[in-house]
Design an enzyme around this catalytic site. Structure first.
Site, PDB file in Angstrom:
ATOM      1  N   THR A  37       0.803  -1.216   0.000  1.00  0.00           N
ATOM      2  CA  THR A  37       0.000   0.000   0.000  1.00  0.00           C
ATOM      3  C   THR A  37       0.839   1.271   0.000  1.00  0.00           C
ATOM      4  OG1 THR A  37      -1.751  -1.170   1.193  1.00  0.00           O
ATOM      5  CG2 THR A  37      -1.834   1.233   1.213  1.00  0.00           C
TER       6      THR A  37
ATOM      7  N   CYS B  57      -7.143  -6.345   4.718  1.00  0.00           N
ATOM      8  CA  CYS B  57      -6.793  -6.275   6.136  1.00  0.00           C
ATOM      9  C   CYS B  57      -6.811  -4.828   6.600  1.00  0.00           C
ATOM     10  CB  CYS B  57      -5.403  -6.864   6.377  1.00  0.00           C
ATOM     11  SG  CYS B  57      -4.042  -5.885   5.650  1.00  0.00           S
TER      12      CYS B  57
ATOM     13  N   ASP C 233      -7.667   2.345  -4.146  1.00  0.00           N
ATOM     14  CA  ASP C 233      -8.640   2.331  -3.051  1.00  0.00           C
ATOM     15  C   ASP C 233      -8.993   3.774  -2.700  1.00  0.00           C
ATOM     16  OD1 ASP C 233     -10.234   1.872  -0.878  1.00  0.00           O
ATOM     17  OD2 ASP C 233      -8.705   0.914   0.358  1.00  0.00           O
TER      18      ASP C 233
ATOM     19  N   LYS D 262     -12.649  -8.681   4.844  1.00  0.00           N
ATOM     20  CA  LYS D 262     -11.735  -8.402   5.951  1.00  0.00           C
ATOM     21  C   LYS D 262     -12.311  -9.025   7.214  1.00  0.00           C
ATOM     22  CE  LYS D 262     -10.119  -3.937   4.142  1.00  0.00           C
ATOM     23  NZ  LYS D 262     -10.154  -2.467   4.336  1.00  0.00           N
TER      24      LYS D 262
ATOM     25  N   LYS E 108      -3.766   4.516  -2.282  1.00  0.00           N
ATOM     26  CA  LYS E 108      -4.831   5.200  -1.557  1.00  0.00           C
ATOM     27  C   LYS E 108      -5.114   6.540  -2.237  1.00  0.00           C
ATOM     28  CE  LYS E 108      -5.582   2.346   1.927  1.00  0.00           C
ATOM     29  NZ  LYS E 108      -6.908   1.738   2.175  1.00  0.00           N
TER      30      LYS E 108
ATOM     31  N   GLU F 206     -11.402   0.171  -5.717  1.00  0.00           N
ATOM     32  CA  GLU F 206     -12.074  -0.272  -4.495  1.00  0.00           C
ATOM     33  C   GLU F 206     -12.874   0.866  -3.870  1.00  0.00           C
ATOM     34  OE1 GLU F 206     -10.685  -2.412  -0.295  1.00  0.00           O
ATOM     35  OE2 GLU F 206      -9.231  -2.061  -1.898  1.00  0.00           O
TER      36      GLU F 206
ATOM     37  N   ASP G  70     -15.848  -2.524  -0.456  1.00  0.00           N
ATOM     38  CA  ASP G  70     -15.142  -2.703   0.815  1.00  0.00           C
ATOM     39  C   ASP G  70     -16.075  -2.300   1.952  1.00  0.00           C
ATOM     40  OD1 ASP G  70     -13.505  -2.911   2.996  1.00  0.00           O
ATOM     41  OD2 ASP G  70     -11.995  -1.512   2.315  1.00  0.00           O
TER      42      ASP G  70
END
Length: 328
Positions: free
Chosen positions: A124, A275, A176, A247, A149, A202, A225
């Site tokens: 990430t 996660c 994401d 998750k 992100k 996402e 998500d």
């Protein structure tokens, strides 16, 4: 009768971890341990403010049913004793580990998933200015899968994407947005994703607004998500999303996560295993879902300044299954 212990732990993150909702510099986890003097099992969860959770509220949830947990030590009973969420995850995973230890079998065999092989995990990159994210991508360019992100709300996400792609021209890119886009900028941002060769986006929209995705033509597959937790949240997502992110802190543990994975595949959703930022103890149970998944994002320990011992073994971006000394 087994005894339950609960501990709150703080693990520093190597660099500030920033998403659309804010930044943090440490991972605060709650660890449940169940022991009968001969066998002991552990489970870790990450309380998440997005879902109204704090370390204190999670501990209180577990304490409220301590007697029932110690009296039964039963995973199936736990599903009705506690709602889905971080608290149930810690206890559920501790019970899986406890049963594996006392019975002398592997958790993977108990779960019926067979041999768990090493899996490539995404790595990430935190939300930041485009040049910072481009430099971070260049530094991590040897990792085959990067999770970016986005959702900064400043109109610069296309620039961030372009910078990351320049920094890591050969990496698979997963985006994401953490609910950080809107119906107004969705089309432009998805086009920028397609231009950058992004493989997956996402949770682009807030949960309350994701009906805008229904049957929307999309240049990039979209993964749920925040919109998906357990099986009861699944049917609404048909026609909105192509994949779901499972998750354990959302499902309330491995028991529901395994059932959710089967239910999602029966509805033709692809699987993404994700996660929160936590230690290897939190990632270990999720490794049992990796054989079912199209994408794996279990890089939490790679973002920490240090991990617990024993830990999962990572070779670059390859995450190896847990050894029994850690979990399962």
């Amino acid at each position: 009768m087994p005894q339950l212990e609960i501990a709150v732990e703080r693990w520093p993150i190597a660099a500030p971890f920033t998403i659309a909702r804010g930044s943090k510099t440490e991972a605060i986890v709650v660890v449940a341990t169940i022991s009968d003097g001969r066998a002991s099992g552990r489970g870790e969860c990450v309380p998440y403010p997005r879902y109204g959770e704090t370390p204190e509220s999670v501990v209180a949830q577990i304490e409220a049913i301590r007697g029932a947990i110690e009296a039964s030590a039963d995973r199936d009973a736990l599903q009705t004793l506690m709602p889905a969420g971080a608290a149930r995850n810690a206890v559920d995973c501790a019970l899986w580990d406890y049963d594996a230890k006392r019975l002398g079998v592997r958790a993977a065999d108990m779960a019926g998933v067979g041999r768990v092989r090493p899996a490539v995990t995404a790595y990430t990159l935190s939300l930041a200015d485009p040049d910072v994210m481009g430099a971070a991508a260049a530094k991590a360019a040897d990792r085959p899968v990067l999770k970016i992100k986005l959702g900064g709300g400043d109109g610069r996400d296309p620039a961030r994407l372009a910078a990351v792609r320049r920094g890591a021209p050969d990496a698979m890119l997963l985006v994401d947005a953490n609910e950080g886009w809107s119906a107004a900028n969705l089309s432009d941002n998805l086009t920028a994703c397609a231009d950058a060769g992004v493989t997956l986006v996402e949770q682009p929209l807030p949960v309350a607004e994701d009906e805008a995705l229904r049957d929307l033509p999309r240049p990039v597959p979209i993964c749920a998500d925040e919109s998906v937790h357990g099986r009861d949240t699944l049917d609404r997502l048909i026609g909105l999303y192509d994949l779901i992110n499972i998750k354990l802190d959302k499902t309330g543990g491995l028991t529901e996560a395994l059932a959710l994975a089967d239910a999602a595949q029966a509805r033709d959703f692809g699987l993404f295993i994700g996660c929160m930022v936590g230690t290897s103890l939190g990632m270990a149970p999720a490794m049992l879902l990796a054989p079912k998944a199209r994408f794996v994002d279990l890089d939490g320990p790679l973002l920490l300044a240090r991990d617990r011992e024993p830990a999962l073994r990572y070779e670059g971006s390859i995450a190896h299954p847990p050894e029994p000394a850690l979990w399962g």
